[in-house]
Every structure is written in C-alpha cells, then in structure tokens.
Design an enzyme around this catalytic site. Structure first.
Site, PDB file in Angstrom:
ATOM      1  N   ASP A  36     -46.565 123.159 130.591  1.00 37.63           N
ATOM      2  CA  ASP A  36     -45.958 123.954 131.581  1.00 37.63           C
ATOM      3  C   ASP A  36     -44.712 124.659 130.921  1.00 37.63           C
ATOM      4  O   ASP A  36     -43.880 124.421 130.148  1.00 37.63           O
ATOM      5  CB  ASP A  36     -45.008 123.039 132.615  1.00 37.63           C
ATOM      6  N   ASP A  50     -44.343 129.155 127.832  1.00 43.24           N
ATOM      7  CA  ASP A  50     -45.200 130.128 128.893  1.00 43.24           C
ATOM      8  C   ASP A  50     -46.661 130.442 128.491  1.00 43.24           C
ATOM      9  O   ASP A  50     -46.888 130.413 127.096  1.00 43.24           O
ATOM     10  CB  ASP A  50     -44.325 131.424 128.944  1.00 43.24           C
ATOM     11  N   LEU A  51     -47.592 131.024 129.103  1.00 48.17           N
ATOM     12  CA  LEU A  51     -48.979 131.242 128.801  1.00 48.17           C
ATOM     13  C   LEU A  51     -48.867 132.441 127.791  1.00 48.17           C
ATOM     14  O   LEU A  51     -49.887 133.005 127.368  1.00 48.17           O
ATOM     15  CB  LEU A  51     -49.758 131.569 130.037  1.00 48.17           C
ATOM     16  N   TYR A 138     -52.009 137.514 145.632  1.00 52.96           N
ATOM     17  CA  TYR A 138     -52.415 136.059 145.183  1.00 52.96           C
ATOM     18  C   TYR A 138     -53.757 135.638 145.302  1.00 52.96           C
ATOM     19  O   TYR A 138     -54.447 135.441 144.240  1.00 52.96           O
ATOM     20  CB  TYR A 138     -51.586 134.998 146.072  1.00 52.96           C
ATOM     21  N   LYS A 142     -57.012 135.251 142.269  1.00 55.05           N
ATOM     22  CA  LYS A 142     -57.795 134.174 142.326  1.00 55.05           C
ATOM     23  C   LYS A 142     -59.013 134.646 142.044  1.00 55.05           C
ATOM     24  O   LYS A 142     -59.974 133.902 141.235  1.00 55.05           O
ATOM     25  CB  LYS A 142     -57.569 133.140 143.460  1.00 55.05           C
ATOM     26  N   SER A 167     -55.638 122.957 151.204  1.00 53.87           N
ATOM     27  CA  SER A 167     -54.156 122.879 151.481  1.00 53.87           C
ATOM     28  C   SER A 167     -53.791 121.311 150.933  1.00 53.87           C
ATOM     29  O   SER A 167     -54.268 120.385 151.498  1.00 53.87           O
ATOM     30  CB  SER A 167     -53.867 122.758 153.054  1.00 53.87           C
ATOM     31  N   ARG A 176     -53.987 124.072 161.360  1.00 50.28           N
ATOM     32  CA  ARG A 176     -55.025 124.454 160.353  1.00 50.28           C
ATOM     33  C   ARG A 176     -55.333 123.482 159.251  1.00 50.28           C
ATOM     34  O   ARG A 176     -56.481 123.534 158.953  1.00 50.28           O
ATOM     35  CB  ARG A 176     -54.184 125.733 159.644  1.00 50.28           C
TER      36      ARG A 176
HETATM   37  C1  15L Z   1     -52.741 128.268 148.346  1.00 47.76           C
HETATM   38  O1  15L Z   1     -53.589 128.486 147.671  1.00 47.76           O
HETATM   39  C2  15L Z   1     -51.430 127.825 148.264  1.00 47.76           C
HETATM   40  O2  15L Z   1     -51.174 127.498 146.786  1.00 47.76           O
HETATM   41  C3  15L Z   1     -50.778 126.648 149.019  1.00 47.76           C
HETATM   42  O3  15L Z   1     -49.536 126.759 148.847  1.00 47.76           O
HETATM   43  C4  15L Z   1     -51.174 126.557 150.332  1.00 47.76           C
HETATM   44  O4  15L Z   1     -50.558 127.840 151.053  1.00 47.76           O
HETATM   45  C5  15L Z   1     -52.537 126.634 150.652  1.00 47.76           C
HETATM   46  O5  15L Z   1     -53.116 127.617 149.745  1.00 47.76           O
HETATM   47  C6  15L Z   1     -53.166 126.619 151.826  1.00 47.76           C
HETATM   48  O6  15L Z   1     -53.944 127.566 152.280  1.00 47.76           O
HETATM   49  O7  15L Z   1     -52.849 126.004 152.592  1.00 47.76           O
END
Ligand code: 15L
Length: 265
Positions: A36, A50-51, A138, A142, A167, A176
């Site tokens: 980490d 760090d990566l 974000y 992914k 989640s 949700r």
């Molecule tokens: C994610 O990808 C996040 O990292 C997390 O913090 C939540 O927001 C989650 O999705 C989600 O959709 O609840």
C-alpha cells in the site's frame, strides 16, 4: 488454478476492502503480502510504496502465487487523478506481474463499469456479458482494467478474475444497497473463489451477496465456487421504514450505478 505456494500480493492492503481480507483470508489458507502507499497498521513487514515505484513493485512480485489488486481511487475524482492511480497504476501492476511470471490476478473492478445500464424493467438481473457502460471516469478506469486484463490473458496467458464489486459495507445502509450489498463474509468467500476457482483467460463476475433484490447475474461468480451466505433482505424492513422506497425516476432506482451517474464532473 492459482499456484498456492507463494504468498498472495495484496495491493491496497490498508484500505477498507484490503483490511477486511487481511483479517479473513488467512483462515482460507492464504498467506498475504501487503502492499500500500500508506503504512498498513499492525504490519511492519508490509511494503509501503506507490504503484509508480517500479523497483518496489518488482520486488513485491517476487515469488508470489497470485495478486489481488485493490489499490486505486475508489470513486469519482478528477480525470488526472484517475489516470495516474487507476489507469496507469493498473498498467504498471499488470506489467510487473507479467515480468515476474505471475499466473493469476484478482482485479477489483466495480459495478460502475456498467453503471449507466438501466435497471431491467421486468425486475430480472443484468447478464454479466452485457456491454460496458461506465458512469464516471472512475467507471471508465474499471473498464480499462478489465480490457487490460483481457489483453494480458490473450497475449501473455495471465488469468484474471475481474470482480465488479457492488457495495462493500458491514451492513446495507441505503435502499440501493439492498440490491448491491457485499457483506464482509461474502467478500472473503468471493476473493477465495477468485483465487482458486477454475478460470480460462479473463473472467468477469459481479460481486454481491445473495441478495433477494439483486440486479446482477451471479452465475460467473458461482462458477468459480462462490457460494454467498448473506442476504441484505434481512435489513429491508428497518431500512424501508426509515428511508422509504425509491421513486422510479430517482437515479438510485433507474440506473445500476445509482448516484454515480449524476456525479457530473
Ligand atoms: C464502488 O465502486 C465504490 O468503490 C464504493 O465506494 C461504492 O460507492 C460502491 O461502488 C457502490 O456502488 O455502492
């Protein structure tokens, strides 16, 4: 199947999901090597780097049986930050794994890779082989990680399980999350299955508990041997009494990615 001799490198070990796995995975027989950019509490031997630090990353890969890659920004952020931490960081991780001859990577993708998908009108689940439909930068990062995993599977034979995690919280905290919850116990079961289950090339799996209201098809996760034990429904009466049901035009109701679709950067 992953070679179980060496330790499993865990990136993002100091984060919420990494901390949970450091507690749970040893009981499944996995030896972890933590990595980490922040110090990992209680682990003086953890690698703090760090990566982007190629030397530290190469040393961290030495002799590992597999990698669980959780490191990165866990939500929406300015594109430059996502680019460095999630996109370039994941590329560096994969290339170091390739150089070290690592055979399997468990990649923490996210449900936000398909977050702009509308909820099925019939109340059914969304198949895992539907199109990517990111809801944020974000989510784009992914999708990039999943596609990089596909390339490294085809080009270099590295197996990846990309987990589109829902989640992750101790308990569901919103309407949700009655659909999207991944409990800590099921997270351990899922990570263990992804490390040890049968994989050819690149596999994508949604990662949630056995939620009665689930939106995502869990068949590819189950094919790895994942048997979720928890169901958010147990929390439904109290949460609905407190918060009320969502209206159909609420983005939390309409889109699988919920409010991420409204982040508007
Ligand atoms: C994610 O990808 C996040 O990292 C997390 O913090 C939540 O927001 C989650 O999705 C989600 O959709 O609840």
């Amino acid at each position: 199947m992953a070679n179980q001799l060496g330790p499993v490198l865990l990136t993002g070990a100091a984060g919420r999901m990494g901390t949970s796995l450091r507690e749970s995975l040893p009981a499944y027989g996995h030896r972890l090597r933590s990595f980490d950019r922040l110090p990992v509490p209680g682990e003086p031997d953890a690698i703090t780097a760090d990566l982007q630090d190629a030397e530290a990353l190469a040393a961290a890969m030495d002799g590992v049986s597999a990698v669980i890659h959780l490191a990165g920004i866990p939500g929406e952020a300015p594109f430059a930050d996502i680019l460095a931490a999630n996109i370039e960081g994941t590329y560096r991780l994969y290339d170091a794994a390739r150089a070290a001859g690592v055979r399997r990577i468990v990649y923490a993708s996210s449900n936000h890779a398909t977050g702009f998908t509308e909820r099925p009108a019939d109340g059914g689940t969304v198949p895992v082989d539907g199109p990517q439909r990111p809801d944020t930068y974000y989510g784009v990062s992914k999708c990039f990680g999943e596609n990089l995993a596909s390339l490294y599977a085809d080009r270099h034979g590295i197996e990846t399980v990309s987990l589109r995690i829902g989640s992750f919280t101790a308990e569901p905290r919103s309407i949700r999350t009655l659909a999207t919850w991944l409990s800590p116990g099921d997270w351990a079961r899922l990570a263990h299955a992804a490390l040890t289950g049968p994989v050819t090339g690149h596999t994508v799996a949604y990662g949630i508990s056995a939620n009665t209201r689930a939106w995502w098809d869990l068949s590819t996760a189950r094919a790895l041997g994942y048997q979720p034990q928890d169901d958010a429904e147990a929390f439904a009466p109290a949460l609905i009494a407190e918060l009320g049901e969502l209206s159909p035009d609420d983005p939390e109701h309409r889109y699988l990615g919920g409010r991420f679709t409204q982040s508007g950067r």
